[in-house]
Write an enzyme that holds these catalytic residues in place. Structure first.
Site, short mmCIF file in Angstrom:
data_model
loop_
_atom_site.label_atom_id
_atom_site.label_comp_id
_atom_site.label_asym_id
_atom_site.label_seq_id
_atom_site.Cartn_x
_atom_site.Cartn_y
_atom_site.Cartn_z
CB VAL A 133 -0.93 0.03 1.23
CG1 VAL A 133 -1.82 1.27 1.19
CG2 VAL A 133 -1.79 -1.23 1.29
N GLY A 135 3.55 2.17 -1.63
CA GLY A 135 5.00 2.02 -1.77
C GLY A 135 5.79 2.32 -0.51
CD GLU A 191 0.87 -2.28 -10.64
OE1 GLU A 191 1.05 -3.49 -10.51
OE2 GLU A 191 1.45 -1.44 -9.93
CG ASP A 202 -2.17 -0.09 -8.23
OD1 ASP A 202 -1.47 -1.10 -8.04
OD2 ASP A 202 -1.91 1.01 -7.72
CE LYS A 206 -1.02 0.62 -4.72
NZ LYS A 206 -0.54 1.68 -5.59
N GLY A 303 7.99 2.84 -7.38
CA GLY A 303 9.43 2.93 -7.66
C GLY A 303 10.21 1.96 -6.80
#
Ligand code: HSE
Length: 441
Positions: A133, A135, A191, A202, A206, A303
């Site tokens: 969730v 990053g 993605e 996406d 999350k 990232g």
């Protein structure tokens, strides 16, 4: 103390960054933990010299399930992705073998989170998923630990970096959607299938996890209302800007009297709100606790390095012996997710219409809205050469229709949908109305 041993499955953007992080900060871990962290096994789709150099000293496994079962590692780190098949099999195998699991896999958890949590709890091991969730933002640890004493009232945020990047660039650089999407893909934010990003799925994965953590409910991805950003045009972004708003893709989960309203959708937010300032690939999550008040966490949501940081943080917890139920509430005590009907959503709305250019058309629109009790805060009809409309509002559409922007006062979604259904069919517009919720955050 003996080293903590890891088996890492998946050496893509995040896996590669994790290996680099473990190497770069290894001595720091030894100092703070009093033990080393050692990668003893790895698995990835293809093996090559570059990868071998990254994982020197570790045993190579072609099969992630074999790695998950192998007794040479205590923690299985799953960075493959995907919500079923071999990935699920590998995670289950690791948990059954009483291994801790760390994963960045939101899709797997959104679909199978509860059964995997049960398995982890039954085997007395951790199933940590901070990286799944937002990053690098430590939202799960914040909710689980720092805000653990609160009842959460609402959680919301910008949960998809690709969409935020696209919307930001469309606004600030006046560039078209497709071009900015390509740039986001080239930068490695999107993605593998970018429709997961731009379709809102996406972010919904999350939000499903955040909703469960916030309200102690079973993860219920299918109860999340999902709208992506593909319907957002440059005209919407310009009009919103002229009227003092930014367009953001938000995930919002609120506990209401009629159940949980959890939705991912484009929203207008005031330009001077904190969330409006969150731009490019940056994510933000706001958590409203009953005693803490509102906490806003902002950071990189995608990232390699930020995501690897979150994975490594989960590994450090395991190295310290911290094992808690994956969804904070023990899975046997999680409540069912009761969905609040979206028709009961109460708020203001932005509407963009392509109005036919003839007398009475606007009156017809006002009547359709009035008939449903929708009161209007402002209507802007762009007429070239007038001083009444902001210059940057959209020009006439190619079929000669006039763009009209309406901001409503607060009303119910049911009333809006009924009014817009009438407007769409009564001959006063040339294309389906665009409706975007306005969030007062
Ligand atoms: N594709 C995701 C994003 C990556 O754009 O935010 C992190 O989940």
């Amino acid at each position: 103390m003996k080293p903590l041993t890891l088996g890492i499955a998946g050496i893509g953007t995040v896996g590669g960054a994790l290996l680099n992080l473990l190497d770069t900060n290894g001595s720091h871990f030894s100092r703070i933990l009093g033990r080393d962290i050692r990668v003893t096994g790895v698995s990835a789709r293809t093996r090559n010299k570059q990868r071998d150099a990254l994982v020197k000293g570790a045993t190579w496994f072609d099969d992630p399930v074999a790695l998950a079962k192998d007794p040479s590692n205590e923690v299985f780190v799953e960075l493959i992705g995907g919500d079923s098949g071999i990935v699920k099999e590998a995670v289950e195998a690791a948990l059954k073998a009483k291994k801790h699991v760390v994963t960045a896999n939101k899709a797997l958890l959104a679909k199978h989170g509860i059964e995997l949590a049960q398995l982890a709890e039954a085997n007395g091991v951790a199933l940590n998923f901070e990286a799944a969730v937002a990053g690098g933002i430590p939202v799960i640890k914040t909710m689980r630990e720092a805000l653990g004493a609160n009842r959460i009232r609402r959680v919301y945020g910008i949960l998809n970096g690709t969409c935020n990047f696209i919307l930001t660039k469309m606004q600030s650089e006046k560039r078209p959607f497709d071009e900015v999407l390509k740039e986001a893909q080239a930068l490695g934010y999107a993605e593998a299938d970018p429709s997961f990003d731009i379709g809102g799925f996406d972010a919904a994965h999350k939000l499903a996890l955040l909703t469960s953590l916030a309200f102690g409910t079973r993860v219920a991805f299918d109860q999340i209302h999902v709208e992506g950003i593909t319907s957002i045009t440059e005209a919407d972004i310009e009009a919103a800007d002229s009227l003092g708003y930014r367009v953001k893709l938000l995930g919002v989960a609120t506990e209401t009297d009629s159940g949980i309203e959890a939705r991912v959708s484009p929203a207008l937010v005031f330009k001077d709100s904190a969330i409006a300032e969150v731009s490019d690939v940056t994510n933000a999550v706001a958590i409203e606790g009953d005693f803490s008040g509102s906490i806003l966490l902002v950071g990189a949501g995608a990232g390699g390095n930020p995501t690897a940081s979150a994975v490594a943080g989960d590994i450090l917890d395991i190295a310290r012996g911290l094992v808690v139920p994956p969804f904070v509430t023990p899975s046997a005590k999680l409540k069912d997710h009761k969905r609040a009907p979206l028709d009961r959503h109460y708020g203001s709305y932005y509407v963009r219409l392509a109005l036919v250019d003839r007398p009475g058309a606007m009156a017809g629109i006002a009547k359709s809205l009035g008939d449903q009790g929708v009161s209007l805060e402002s209507i802007v009809q762009h007429r070239p050469q007038t001083l009444h409309a902001p210059r940057s509002l959209p020009q006439r559409t190619s079929d000669g229709a006039q763009p009209v922007i309406i901001i409503t006062h607060e009303t119910t979604e049911a009333a809006m949908r009924k009014a817009l259904a009438t407007i769409e069919t009564d001959g006063n517009v040339t294309e389906p109305p665009q409706m975007i919720r306005i969030e007062e955050l």
